[in-house]
Design an enzyme around this catalytic site. Structure first.
Site, PDB file in Angstrom:
ATOM      1  N   ASN A 207      65.949   9.307  73.312  1.00  0.00           N
ATOM      2  CA  ASN A 207      65.825   8.123  74.170  1.00  0.00           C
ATOM      3  C   ASN A 207      65.872   8.540  75.635  1.00  0.00           C
ATOM      4  O   ASN A 207      65.979   9.728  75.939  1.00  0.00           O
ATOM      5  CB  ASN A 207      66.921   7.099  73.839  1.00  0.00           C
ATOM      6  CG  ASN A 207      68.295   7.721  73.972  1.00  0.00           C
ATOM      7  OD1 ASN A 207      68.671   8.179  75.035  1.00  0.00           O
ATOM      8  ND2 ASN A 207      69.044   7.767  72.863  1.00  0.00           N
ATOM      9  N   ASP A 301      77.880   2.374  63.694  1.00  0.00           N
ATOM     10  CA  ASP A 301      78.214   2.329  65.128  1.00  0.00           C
ATOM     11  C   ASP A 301      79.510   3.115  65.395  1.00  0.00           C
ATOM     12  O   ASP A 301      80.600   2.703  64.985  1.00  0.00           O
ATOM     13  CB  ASP A 301      78.362   0.867  65.551  1.00  0.00           C
ATOM     14  CG  ASP A 301      78.507   0.719  67.044  1.00  0.00           C
ATOM     15  OD1 ASP A 301      77.748  -0.057  67.631  1.00  0.00           O
ATOM     16  OD2 ASP A 301      79.403   1.380  67.643  1.00  0.00           O
TER      17      ASP A 301
END
Ligand SMILES: Cc1cc2nc3c(=O)[nH]c(=O)nc-3n(C[C@H](O)[C@H](O)[C@H](O)COP(=O)(O)O)c2cc1C
Length: 399
Positions: A207, A301
């Protein structure tokens, strides 16, 4: 910005020429500098160069009082927040260790009432000599902070410990020495950068996180007195020198390092953009075809897992969204079970040098207008301090 008065002492080391760059860096960071040099230092760099860069005449002679009562060996240290000797010669270190005072610089070090930092620079055998090591121990005990030296190639052509510590680490240590100390005795774990998830041996998904915000937060926490560990992945810039760091380039390594360390820290700040979708890695290289369909699995997460597992850890998360920034920040605060979310706009912050943020905590939302990420880092850490104090994480006696 430093905005502090610093007395820079320069002694007779070959590294004295590096003081010129150091002066530029300190001035750029807002320091008000007074340079004092020894007679030997003059052999290595001209006082005129130092005067031109620092903006003030360089002081050298104890017998040439320029103003006031003529006692500049006392007055000078009263006017500054910190004395830094860089480079510090073996001879000057020996004088410090034994309380000798035979020139202006050694006198004002002895008469000081402010912190003293020294950055030694010398040949590796001079550094390793038992006399120098004995003197270093003595000055440690006298509360003088010794920065470096570093390992590497020396001016004389030899290799080893003796190089002047690099100027960026010096700047960070100076900021810490004159900083607020609000996180003294606190351990802060920070993750930052992006992750790289391999598709095959040649291809990967990643990213656009630059690592800048996390690096700035690590520096801010360090200058506020914390013991900081930085876990970083793929970044666009080198990680800051002088801060403990662990490289963890992908989801699995990030998860492992964070999980292994979290129990030993008081605060966890999760700035890293960790991949929330993971490919199944194929060994070798996938052959080129008309179309390649990738199947991505949702990852667990890490921040939410950490927050639910370590109840005493104060947890901070980041939320970068393209819409409903505050609302999404509030949702993440609740869903991840963390103490603070720093919410921002993905288009305006990711990879940028500045950003506008919202500090979303259980009580309120604080808006911080657009500014440089180094300034944002200070705002964020001051807010973390306020919240941890309210929660009883910070001992009152420190403040
Ligand atoms: C070319 C040259 C380079 C030197 N480099 C160093 C050095 O890097 N570190 C050091 O401790 N001494 C070095 N010295 C020795 C010091 O300059 C010497 O001990 C001097 O007396 C130090 O004085 P001061 O501590 O008052 O500045 C060097 C000497 C010469 C001639």
């Amino acid at each position: 910005m430093l905005n502090k008065k610093i007395l820079l002492g320069i002694t007779g080391s070959i590294a004295a020429y590096k003081a010129a760059e150091l002066i530029r860096l300190l001035k750029k960071n807002g320091a008000d500098l007074q340079v004092v040099m020894t007679k030997s230092a003059r052999e290595f760099i001209s006082p005129l160069t130092l005067q031109a860069l620092s903006g003030k005449p360089v002081l050298e002679n104890i017998w040439e009082p320029s103003k006031g009562n003529g006692m500049q060996h006392i007055n000078l240290s009263r006017e500054v927040d910190l004395i830094l000797i860089a480079p510090a010669s073996a001879n000057f270190i020996a004088k410090l260790a034994n309380g000798l005072a035979d020139d202006l610089l050694s006198n004002l070090c002895l008469a000081r009432n402010c912190p003293l930092l020294i950055a030694p620079a010398m040949n590796k055998e001079m550094w390793l000599n038992p006399a120098t090591q004995r003197n270093i121990k003595l000055i440690h005990n006298d509360n003088i902070q010794v920065l470096g030296p570093e390992d590497g190639e020396q001016a004389c052509g030899e290799e080893g410990f003796g190089r002047l510590i690099n100027e960026k680490t010096l700047l960070l240590e100076i900021k810490r020495a004159v900083g607020s100390k609000i996180f003294s005795n606190k351990k802060i774990l920070i993750s930052c950068g992006g992750t790289i998830e391999n598709i095959d041996d040649a291809r990967a998904i990643t990213n656009l996180s630059s690592g800048r915000m996390g690096f700035n937060i690590a520096e801010a926490a360090f200058t506020m007195g914390a013991e900081v560990t930085l876990i970083y992945g793929r970044t666009d810039m080198p990680a800051p020198n002088g801060i403990n760091q662990i490289y963890a380039p992908n989801y699995n390594e990030m998860r492992q390092v964070i999980m292994e360390n979290a129990a030993n820290y008081d605060i966890f700040i999760s700035v890293a953009a960790i991949s929330d979708y993971l490919p199944t890695r194929i060994n070798g290289k996938i052959k080129k075809d008309k179309k390649l369909i990738l199947e991505l699995t949702k990852s667990s997460d890490i921040l939410a897992d950490i927050a639910s597992r370590f109840n005493n850890l104060f947890c901070v998360g980041f939320s970068a969204e393209s819409e409903s920034i505050i609302k999404n920040g509030q949702l993440k605060l609740k869903n991840k079970g963390v103490d603070l979310i720093v919410a921002n706009s993905i288009n305006e912050s990711m990879g940028e040098e500045s950003a506008e943020i919202y500090l979303v905590d259980p009580k309120e939302v604080t808006h911080i207008t657009k500014r440089d990420k180094s300034e944002l880092a200070l705002e964020i850490m001051n807010h973390v301090h306020k919240l941890t104090k309210e929660k009883g994480h910070i001992n009152e006696h420190i403040n």
